[in-house]
Design an enzyme around this catalytic site. Structure first.
Site, PDB file in Angstrom:
ATOM      1  N   GLU A 169     -12.794  38.797 -40.242  1.00  0.00           N
ATOM      2  CA  GLU A 169     -12.524  37.749 -39.260  1.00  0.00           C
ATOM      3  C   GLU A 169     -12.084  36.484 -39.975  1.00  0.00           C
ATOM      4  OE1 GLU A 169     -16.015  37.414 -36.821  1.00  0.00           O
ATOM      5  OE2 GLU A 169     -15.738  39.389 -35.934  1.00  0.00           O
ATOM      6  N   HIS A 174     -13.582  28.682 -29.647  1.00  0.00           N
ATOM      7  CA  HIS A 174     -12.992  29.959 -30.063  1.00  0.00           C
ATOM      8  C   HIS A 174     -11.517  29.924 -29.702  1.00  0.00           C
ATOM      9  CE1 HIS A 174     -12.236  34.176 -30.696  1.00  0.00           C
ATOM     10  NE2 HIS A 174     -13.461  34.310 -31.182  1.00  0.00           N
ATOM     11  N   ARG A 212     -11.820  29.030 -37.502  1.00  0.00           N
ATOM     12  CA  ARG A 212     -11.657  28.794 -36.065  1.00  0.00           C
ATOM     13  C   ARG A 212     -11.251  27.366 -35.725  1.00  0.00           C
ATOM     14  NH1 ARG A 212     -16.889  32.278 -33.909  1.00  0.00           N
ATOM     15  NH2 ARG A 212     -15.910  34.313 -34.192  1.00  0.00           N
ATOM     16  N   HIS A 221     -17.198  27.720 -27.626  1.00  0.00           N
ATOM     17  CA  HIS A 221     -17.789  28.988 -28.074  1.00  0.00           C
ATOM     18  C   HIS A 221     -19.158  28.827 -28.719  1.00  0.00           C
ATOM     19  CE1 HIS A 221     -17.810  33.161 -29.238  1.00  0.00           C
ATOM     20  NE2 HIS A 221     -17.880  32.867 -30.525  1.00  0.00           N
ATOM     21  N   ARG A 251     -18.679  26.773 -37.979  1.00  0.00           N
ATOM     22  CA  ARG A 251     -19.335  28.049 -38.278  1.00  0.00           C
ATOM     23  C   ARG A 251     -18.337  29.101 -38.756  1.00  0.00           C
ATOM     24  NH1 ARG A 251     -20.707  32.896 -34.880  1.00  0.00           N
ATOM     25  NH2 ARG A 251     -19.315  31.959 -33.355  1.00  0.00           N
TER      26      ARG A 251
END
Length: 513
Positions: free
Chosen positions: A116, A232, A279, A340, A375
């Site tokens: 990811e 997100h 992100r 998110h 994060r």
């Protein structure tokens, strides 16, 4: 009054894993879990991607995972916390497997590791695109086997009970009987999840209204880094309000491209990692593209991917797209950033202790130092597992002498009042969500923030006056908490002067102020 040794507020992975361990350690002690919805309804349940854990050190390493986390956190992570969480990952994964959680394997029988945004290696352990649901299933089954655990669903926590900066339980509203119940506990653990419903457009379920953070704030616990809201990049776009369906970051890890309406693959213009940038960068890049074009959304292009492999890895995403007429083998998926994850929250130490005695916090409601300003994808379930273990270890060695309490705890004084107008509350919530999206979104400026601060303060006063006249309801208290959380986000955003990770102020606003 209900007396319990351990009161856990929330039923996600953080709270439930702590409950299992403390129940096994002290079979003669009472553990009570209260949750505002059904026991299985939590942010955990909606986690698609997986858990970032170093399982194969031939190509990956703890050092690489630590470095990826520090880079993503933009200089604000606590390095010692990052090292602690990353290196404990394999142990916590082993526990989940022992409790019955199943994770995908490849043809060689090894974990089928996903990749990811922000990760330098494939290290995301997953169960198709429903990892959170699988973990929640396994740990709830364990909870229900413990005779000394009581799970009370549809119990909404109103406020913590505190004296002399110590916590001794909480008052909760039983939505079935309409009673306000006093829970007296030796130790209280907040595992209440995030704040997503504050924005309306969010990947979180509607229960994510920041209740635990708001209660902790009223109890004078230290709250930190509330400005760091992670959006997100790829929530499924539609024009309606409310929770959004998440198109997992793992889809981009699988090879999908982000494109404008005209087909331009734009992410390489912003970051050399392209679609696999962190992100914050991807969300901010999409925001800039949409402001330039005036379009409503961008698109995720999966048409070049192997269809059979895609449907195997992402069956839920494939079926959801198909249900609304999107055939991913030939159609692009419309996506837009949505709230998110909250990187800030109730500040805790390495044992999960807050600044209020006997009060602990874990999961998304806590600020541990792991995430910093942003994060790293799939680090959140890992953090929840590690910190529930840390709280357990700490409390397993706490002597009985530390449990003594000499004060008096009073029940909540309930007064009969007329029911509040639900339509009025719904209207106020919708207006709050619009304010948050417009003034406190991906990109902010001081002018909008000060306007929002004034608006939130005024609305909170109006709601407090309403509370004096009408009966307590969950909807009222949720909104009350949402205003408190909104004010914290605004204040922390005003105080933040540098652009880091999940926080960006425009240069124009800085010059005006």
């Amino acid at each position: 009054m209900i007396k319990t040794n351990y009161l856990i507020i929330g039923s996600g992975v953080a709270g439930l894993t702590f409950a299992i361990k403390i129940a096994d350690r002290f079979p003669d002690r009472k553990i009570t879990i209260i949750t505002k919805s059904n026991a299985d309804e939590s942010n955990t349940k909606y986690a698609q991607g997986g858990i970032a854990i170093v399982t194969d050190q031939t190509e990956d390493s703890y050092k690489k995972h630590i470095e990826d986390t520090l880079i993503c956190g933009d200089g604000l992570c606590d390095p010692s916390v990052v090292e602690m969480v990353v290196t404990e990952g394999p142990k916590r994964l082993k526990e989940l497997i022992e409790w019955g959680a199943k994770f995908d394997k490849n043809t060689k029988g090894n974990f089928d590791l996903g990749k990811e945004g922000g990760h330098s290696q494939n290290r995301v352990v997953h169960h198709k695109d429903q990892t959170g649901h699988e973990i929640e299933r396994a740990i709830l089954a364990q909870v229900h086997q413990k005779d000394n655990i009581t799970v009370l669903d549809h119990h909404f926590s109103l406020d913590l009970i505190t004296q002399n900066n110590s916590c001794f339980g909480a008052h909760a509203f039983d939505e079935k009987t309409k009673e306000i119940i006093t829970f007296k506990s030796d130790f209280t653990v907040l595992a209440t999840g995030g704040i997503g419903h504050l924005y309306g457009h969010t990947t979180n379920p509607v229960i994510a209204t920041g209740d635990g953070i708001a209660m902790a704030f009223r109890a004078n616990a230290t709250i930190k880094d509330m400005e760091f809201i992670q959006f997100h990049p790829t929530a499924l776009y539609d024009s309606s309000a409310g929770s959004k369906f998440l198109i997992s970051e793992a889809v981009r890890g699988f090879g999908a491209y982000l494109r404008t309406k005209d087909g331009v693959r734009f992410m390489l213009n912003y970051d050399s990692r392209g679609e696999l940038a962190s992100r914050d960068i991807v969300s901010q890049s999409i925001d800039l593209e949409l402001k330039k074009s005036g379009d409503d959304c961008v698109y995720l292009d999966c048409t070049h991917l192997d269809l059979a492999a895609f449907t195997k890895h992402f069956p839920m995403i494939y079926e959801r797209c198909k249900s609304i007429g999107i055939a991913i083998e030939k159609d692009w998926i419309p996506v837009i950033p949505a709230q998110h994850y909250l990187c800030g929250g109730i500040m805790v130490d390495k044992n999960g202790k807050t600044t209020v005695a006997n009060l602990f916090a874990c999961g998304e409601c806590s600020q541990t130092g792991l995430h910093g300003a942003n994060r790293l994808a799939s680090n959140s379930l890992l953090e929840a597992l590690v910190y529930s273990e840390k709280i357990y270890n700490y409390l397993a060695t706490t002597s009985d002498e530390d449990l003594q309490f000499e004060g008096v705890i009073s029940d909540w004084a309930a007064i009969e009042k007329p029911e509040m107008n639900v339509d009025c509350l719904a209207k106020m919530k919708t207006e709050l969500q619009l304010l948050m999206r417009q003034n406190i979104g991906i990109v902010r400026n001081d002018i909008d923030l000060y306007k929002a601060k004034e608006e939130l303060s005024q609305r909170q006063k109006e709601l407090e006056e309403m509370g004096k006249e009408f009966q307590i309801t969950t909807a009222f208290y949720e909104l009350y908490n949402m205003y408190a959380i909104g004010k914290l986000i605004v204040q922390h955003s005003i105080e933040r002067t540098d652009n880091r990770g999940g926080f960006m102020k425009t240069e124009a606003s800085k010059k005006k102020n």
